[in-house]
Design a protein around this motif. Structure first.
Motif, PDB file in Angstrom:
ATOM      1  N   ALA A   8       0.829  -1.207   0.000  1.00 43.88           N
ATOM      2  CA  ALA A   8       0.000   0.000   0.000  1.00 43.88           C
ATOM      3  C   ALA A   8       0.861   1.253   0.000  1.00 43.88           C
ATOM      4  O   ALA A   8       0.412   2.312  -0.437  1.00 43.88           O
ATOM      5  CB  ALA A   8      -0.929  -0.010   1.210  1.00 43.88           C
ATOM      6  N   SER A   9       2.097   1.130   0.494  1.00 41.98           N
ATOM      7  CA  SER A   9       2.981   2.290   0.492  1.00 41.98           C
ATOM      8  C   SER A   9       4.403   1.857   0.135  1.00 41.98           C
ATOM      9  O   SER A   9       4.768   0.696   0.281  1.00 41.98           O
ATOM     10  CB  SER A   9       2.957   2.990   1.850  1.00 41.98           C
ATOM     11  N   LEU A  10       5.175   2.827  -0.340  1.00 41.61           N
ATOM     12  CA  LEU A  10       6.545   2.580  -0.781  1.00 41.61           C
ATOM     13  C   LEU A  10       7.501   3.467  -0.011  1.00 41.61           C
ATOM     14  O   LEU A  10       7.181   4.613   0.304  1.00 41.61           O
ATOM     15  CB  LEU A  10       6.682   2.902  -2.275  1.00 41.61           C
ATOM     16  N   LYS A  11       8.679   2.947   0.281  1.00 39.89           N
ATOM     17  CA  LYS A  11       9.731   3.738   0.915  1.00 39.89           C
ATOM     18  C   LYS A  11      10.701   4.139  -0.188  1.00 39.89           C
ATOM     19  O   LYS A  11      11.266   3.292  -0.865  1.00 39.89           O
ATOM     20  CB  LYS A  11      10.440   2.928   1.988  1.00 39.89           C
ATOM     21  N   VAL A  12      10.854   5.448  -0.374  1.00 37.71           N
ATOM     22  CA  VAL A  12      11.719   5.981  -1.425  1.00 37.71           C
ATOM     23  C   VAL A  12      12.909   6.650  -0.759  1.00 37.71           C
ATOM     24  O   VAL A  12      12.745   7.504   0.109  1.00 37.71           O
ATOM     25  CB  VAL A  12      10.948   7.007  -2.293  1.00 37.71           C
ATOM     26  N   LYS A  13      14.122   6.264  -1.164  1.00 36.08           N
ATOM     27  CA  LYS A  13      15.347   6.807  -0.573  1.00 36.08           C
ATOM     28  C   LYS A  13      16.196   7.421  -1.669  1.00 36.08           C
ATOM     29  O   LYS A  13      16.440   6.791  -2.703  1.00 36.08           O
ATOM     30  CB  LYS A  13      16.126   5.695   0.125  1.00 36.08           C
ATOM     31  N   ALA A  31       9.199  17.013  -4.790  1.00 37.57           N
ATOM     32  CA  ALA A  31       7.781  16.684  -4.672  1.00 37.57           C
ATOM     33  C   ALA A  31       7.586  15.388  -3.881  1.00 37.57           C
ATOM     34  O   ALA A  31       6.567  15.210  -3.211  1.00 37.57           O
ATOM     35  CB  ALA A  31       7.147  16.556  -6.055  1.00 37.57           C
ATOM     36  N   LEU A  32       8.575  14.516  -3.946  1.00 37.14           N
ATOM     37  CA  LEU A  32       8.536  13.273  -3.169  1.00 37.14           C
ATOM     38  C   LEU A  32       9.067  13.494  -1.743  1.00 37.14           C
ATOM     39  O   LEU A  32       9.075  12.563  -0.946  1.00 37.14           O
ATOM     40  CB  LEU A  32       9.361  12.183  -3.860  1.00 37.14           C
ATOM     41  N   GLY A  33       9.516  14.706  -1.442  1.00 37.77           N
ATOM     42  CA  GLY A  33      10.024  15.024  -0.115  1.00 37.77           C
ATOM     43  C   GLY A  33      11.489  14.707   0.065  1.00 37.77           C
ATOM     44  O   GLY A  33      11.972  14.605   1.192  1.00 37.77           O
ATOM     45  N   LEU A  34      12.216  14.541  -1.027  1.00 36.63           N
ATOM     46  CA  LEU A  34      13.632  14.172  -0.974  1.00 36.63           C
ATOM     47  C   LEU A  34      14.491  15.369  -1.346  1.00 36.63           C
ATOM     48  O   LEU A  34      14.407  15.881  -2.456  1.00 36.63           O
ATOM     49  CB  LEU A  34      13.908  13.019  -1.947  1.00 36.63           C
ATOM     50  N   ARG A  35      15.322  15.824  -0.406  1.00 36.56           N
ATOM     51  CA  ARG A  35      16.184  16.969  -0.664  1.00 36.56           C
ATOM     52  C   ARG A  35      17.659  16.607  -0.529  1.00 36.56           C
ATOM     53  O   ARG A  35      18.481  17.088  -1.288  1.00 36.56           O
ATOM     54  CB  ARG A  35      15.848  18.114   0.288  1.00 36.56           C
ATOM     55  N   GLU A  40      14.817   9.421   3.410  1.00 35.38           N
ATOM     56  CA  GLU A  40      13.802   8.436   3.038  1.00 35.38           C
ATOM     57  C   GLU A  40      12.434   9.016   3.320  1.00 35.38           C
ATOM     58  O   GLU A  40      12.243   9.722   4.307  1.00 35.38           O
ATOM     59  CB  GLU A  40      13.945   7.151   3.864  1.00 35.38           C
ATOM     60  N   ARG A  41      11.473   8.697   2.466  1.00 38.71           N
ATOM     61  CA  ARG A  41      10.095   9.107   2.669  1.00 38.71           C
ATOM     62  C   ARG A  41       9.198   7.940   2.311  1.00 38.71           C
ATOM     63  O   ARG A  41       9.481   7.180   1.382  1.00 38.71           O
ATOM     64  CB  ARG A  41       9.716  10.302   1.789  1.00 38.71           C
ATOM     65  N   VAL A  42       8.097   7.821   3.024  1.00 39.53           N
ATOM     66  CA  VAL A  42       7.094   6.813   2.700  1.00 39.53           C
ATOM     67  C   VAL A  42       6.025   7.497   1.864  1.00 39.53           C
ATOM     68  O   VAL A  42       5.484   8.539   2.255  1.00 39.53           O
ATOM     69  CB  VAL A  42       6.491   6.192   3.983  1.00 39.53           C
TER      70      VAL A  42
END
Length: 65
Positions: A8-13, A31-35, A40-42
């Motif tokens: 249901a959700s993905l962890k993006v690093k 936009a994915l919250g990655l700076r 990491e953001r879910v």
């Protein structure tokens, strides 16, 4: 190559620097919250998120959350 995710959700690093990337790729990462590298953001597993990930797949690592 994109993997198929059923969660249901993905962890993006973010694993590579955004320095030298195109402006639209930097905007997509933000936009994915990655700076910063290592952040990491879910994110929800939906077509919108998968499209963003596909645009910057060479900069990120994706796992099921």
């Amino acid at each position: 190559m994109m993997q198929e995710f059923k969660a249901a959700s993905l962890k993006v690093k973010l694993v590579k620097s955004l320095i030298g990337s195109k402006k639209d790729q930097v905007a997509t990462a933000e936009a994915l919250g990655l700076r910063k590298v290592g952040e990491e953001r879910v994110q929800p597993n939906n077509p919108q998120t998968l499209g963003k990930i596909k645009k910057i797949i060479h900069l990120v690592e994706v796992t099921e959350a």
